[in-house]
Design a protein around this motif. Structure first.
Motif, PDB file in Angstrom:
ATOM      1  N   ARG A  73       2.473  -6.879  -4.227  1.00 34.85           N
ATOM      2  CA  ARG A  73       3.409  -5.812  -4.622  1.00 34.85           C
ATOM      3  C   ARG A  73       2.770  -4.827  -5.589  1.00 34.85           C
ATOM      4  NH1 ARG A  73       8.405  -9.571  -3.995  1.00 34.85           N
ATOM      5  NH2 ARG A  73       9.461  -8.450  -2.328  1.00 34.85           N
ATOM      6  N   VAL A  74       1.989  -5.311  -6.533  1.00 34.65           N
ATOM      7  CA  VAL A  74       1.328  -4.427  -7.497  1.00 34.65           C
ATOM      8  C   VAL A  74       0.320  -3.534  -6.772  1.00 34.65           C
ATOM      9  CG1 VAL A  74      -0.198  -4.358  -9.501  1.00 34.65           C
ATOM     10  CG2 VAL A  74       1.662  -6.022  -9.415  1.00 34.65           C
ATOM     11  N   ALA A  75      -0.503  -4.128  -5.919  1.00 36.12           N
ATOM     12  CA  ALA A  75      -1.507  -3.368  -5.185  1.00 36.12           C
ATOM     13  C   ALA A  75      -0.855  -2.353  -4.242  1.00 36.12           C
ATOM     14  CB  ALA A  75      -2.408  -4.320  -4.383  1.00 36.12           C
ATOM     15  N   ALA A  76       0.205  -2.747  -3.564  1.00 35.44           N
ATOM     16  CA  ALA A  76       0.888  -1.839  -2.640  1.00 35.44           C
ATOM     17  C   ALA A  76       1.577  -0.699  -3.389  1.00 35.44           C
ATOM     18  CB  ALA A  76       1.892  -2.604  -1.781  1.00 35.44           C
ATOM     19  N   THR A  77       2.084  -0.968  -4.580  1.00 30.51           N
ATOM     20  CA  THR A  77       2.698   0.084  -5.394  1.00 30.51           C
ATOM     21  C   THR A  77       1.663   1.133  -5.777  1.00 30.51           C
ATOM     22  OG1 THR A  77       4.366  -1.438  -6.273  1.00 30.51           O
ATOM     23  CG2 THR A  77       3.950   0.576  -7.541  1.00 30.51           C
ATOM     24  N   LEU A  78       0.522   0.675  -6.253  1.00 32.64           N
ATOM     25  CA  LEU A  78      -0.552   1.604  -6.629  1.00 32.64           C
ATOM     26  C   LEU A  78      -1.060   2.375  -5.409  1.00 32.64           C
ATOM     27  CD1 LEU A  78      -2.375   2.717  -8.843  1.00 32.64           C
ATOM     28  CD2 LEU A  78      -3.862   0.744  -8.509  1.00 32.64           C
ATOM     29  N   PHE A 113       2.932   1.305   2.643  1.00 40.68           N
ATOM     30  CA  PHE A 113       2.792   0.522   1.416  1.00 40.68           C
ATOM     31  C   PHE A 113       4.124   0.371   0.688  1.00 40.68           C
ATOM     32  CE2 PHE A 113      -1.849   1.554   1.723  1.00 40.68           C
ATOM     33  CZ  PHE A 113      -2.271   0.240   1.819  1.00 40.68           C
ATOM     34  N   LEU A 114       4.996   1.364   0.776  1.00 41.07           N
ATOM     35  CA  LEU A 114       6.316   1.234   0.172  1.00 41.07           C
ATOM     36  C   LEU A 114       7.109   0.119   0.852  1.00 41.07           C
ATOM     37  CD1 LEU A 114       8.018   2.444  -2.080  1.00 41.07           C
ATOM     38  CD2 LEU A 114       8.988   4.014  -0.392  1.00 41.07           C
ATOM     39  N   LEU A 115       6.979   0.006   2.169  1.00 40.90           N
ATOM     40  CA  LEU A 115       7.611  -1.105   2.888  1.00 40.90           C
ATOM     41  C   LEU A 115       7.058  -2.442   2.402  1.00 40.90           C
ATOM     42  CD1 LEU A 115       9.344  -2.346   5.177  1.00 40.90           C
ATOM     43  CD2 LEU A 115       7.371  -2.000   6.679  1.00 40.90           C
ATOM     44  N   ILE A 116       5.749  -2.511   2.193  1.00 37.64           N
ATOM     45  CA  ILE A 116       5.120  -3.750   1.721  1.00 37.64           C
ATOM     46  C   ILE A 116       5.591  -4.097   0.308  1.00 37.64           C
ATOM     47  CG2 ILE A 116       2.895  -4.802   1.106  1.00 37.64           C
ATOM     48  CD1 ILE A 116       1.727  -3.192   3.547  1.00 37.64           C
ATOM     49  N   VAL A 117       5.770  -3.081  -0.541  1.00 35.39           N
ATOM     50  CA  VAL A 117       6.319  -3.323  -1.885  1.00 35.39           C
ATOM     51  C   VAL A 117       7.688  -3.964  -1.761  1.00 35.39           C
ATOM     52  CG1 VAL A 117       7.207  -2.227  -3.984  1.00 35.39           C
ATOM     53  CG2 VAL A 117       5.036  -1.463  -3.019  1.00 35.39           C
ATOM     54  N   ALA A 118       8.545  -3.407  -0.899  1.00 37.87           N
ATOM     55  CA  ALA A 118       9.914  -3.904  -0.758  1.00 37.87           C
ATOM     56  C   ALA A 118       9.970  -5.292  -0.128  1.00 37.87           C
ATOM     57  CB  ALA A 118      10.734  -2.925   0.078  1.00 37.87           C
ATOM     58  N   ALA A 119       9.141  -5.533   0.880  1.00 42.54           N
ATOM     59  CA  ALA A 119       9.206  -6.795   1.622  1.00 42.54           C
ATOM     60  C   ALA A 119       8.383  -7.914   0.987  1.00 42.54           C
ATOM     61  CB  ALA A 119       8.751  -6.575   3.062  1.00 42.54           C
ATOM     62  N   GLY A 120       7.401  -7.571   0.161  1.00 44.37           N
ATOM     63  CA  GLY A 120       6.576  -8.593  -0.479  1.00 44.37           C
ATOM     64  C   GLY A 120       5.440  -9.062   0.413  1.00 44.37           C
ATOM     65  N   PRO A 121       4.753 -10.093  -0.019  1.00 39.61           N
ATOM     66  CA  PRO A 121       3.553 -10.541   0.690  1.00 39.61           C
ATOM     67  C   PRO A 121       3.825 -11.216   2.021  1.00 39.61           C
ATOM     68  CG  PRO A 121       4.016 -11.999  -1.145  1.00 39.61           C
ATOM     69  CD  PRO A 121       4.986 -10.861  -1.240  1.00 39.61           C
ATOM     70  N   GLY A 122       4.959 -11.872   2.166  1.00 41.52           N
ATOM     71  CA  GLY A 122       5.261 -12.573   3.408  1.00 41.52           C
ATOM     72  C   GLY A 122       4.392 -13.821   3.570  1.00 41.52           C
ATOM     73  N   SER A 128       1.586 -16.289  -1.308  1.00 42.10           N
ATOM     74  CA  SER A 128       2.416 -17.367  -0.790  1.00 42.10           C
ATOM     75  C   SER A 128       1.723 -18.715  -0.954  1.00 42.10           C
ATOM     76  CB  SER A 128       2.733 -17.101   0.682  1.00 42.10           C
ATOM     77  OG  SER A 128       3.515 -18.123   1.214  1.00 42.10           O
ATOM     78  N   LEU A 129       0.435 -18.748  -0.662  1.00 46.98           N
ATOM     79  CA  LEU A 129      -0.343 -19.974  -0.777  1.00 46.98           C
ATOM     80  C   LEU A 129      -0.393 -20.478  -2.221  1.00 46.98           C
ATOM     81  CD1 LEU A 129      -2.181 -21.953   0.832  1.00 46.98           C
ATOM     82  CD2 LEU A 129      -4.094 -20.510   0.136  1.00 46.98           C
ATOM     83  N   LEU A 130      -0.506 -19.540  -3.154  1.00 51.40           N
ATOM     84  CA  LEU A 130      -0.583 -19.889  -4.574  1.00 51.40           C
ATOM     85  C   LEU A 130       0.782 -20.060  -5.222  1.00 51.40           C
ATOM     86  CD1 LEU A 130      -3.465 -17.434  -5.552  1.00 51.40           C
ATOM     87  CD2 LEU A 130      -3.635 -19.914  -5.199  1.00 51.40           C
TER      88      LEU A 130
END
Length: 159
Positions: A73-78, A113-122, A128-130
């Motif tokens: 989310r941080v990376a996609a926001t930037l 990227f805005l969609l990725i911010v909203a939806a998260g890593p999935g 998710s693994l961590l």
């Protein structure tokens, strides 16, 4: 649409990975002069030149983070903000529409990227693994697509 529900999470994960990969390639082309270099010039951008080199650095780092799903989310926001800046500062002053001003890629990356911010890593992400992303809610064994678990819970508990 049961097939879409079942495939929604993997398709979204592939979407996130492809967008991250393409963004990383843009950054690598500009920073290292590979894949045709910056804007097909065959050359790398000079180090620390504002804003081109810094934008390429954001593309390289944020693209890799989104691709792997780490700090997504941080990376996609930037990344989204940098592409919105690129569109409105570089492209839009030339002409109004993206088709006229060459800003299609900037506009599409900004919205993706805005969609990725909203939806998260999935799923299929390092977040998710961590255990950095919230667990998906399950209703009768089916997972809501595109990270809409919280919305599904509020709708089912509110009625």
């Amino acid at each position: 649409m049961p097939k879409l529900d079942r495939l929604g999470e993997p398709i979204y994960a592939l979407f996130r990975m492809v967008i991250g990969f393409l963004f990383t390639l843009h950054g690598a082309a500009s920073i290292f002069g590979v894949f045709g270099g910056h804007r097909g010039s065959g050359h790398a951008v000079a180090v620390a030149v504002w804003p081109t080199w810094w934008a390429a650095l954001i593309q390289l780092i944020c693209g890799a983070l989104v691709l792997t799903g780490l700090f997504t989310r941080v990376a996609a926001t930037l990344a989204s903000g940098s592409m919105a800046y690129a569109y409105f500062v570089v492209h839009q002053p030339q002409q109004l529409l993206p088709l006229q001003n060459g800003g299609e890629a900037a506009a599409m990356f900004a919205w993706a990227f805005l969609l990725i911010v909203a939806a998260g890593p999935g799923i299929w992400s390092l977040d998710s693994l961590l255990g950095r992303s919230p667990a998906r809610a399950s209703t009768a064994g089916a997972k809501p697509a595109f990270g809409l678990a919280r919305f599904a819970r509020t709708q089912s508990s509110g009625s």
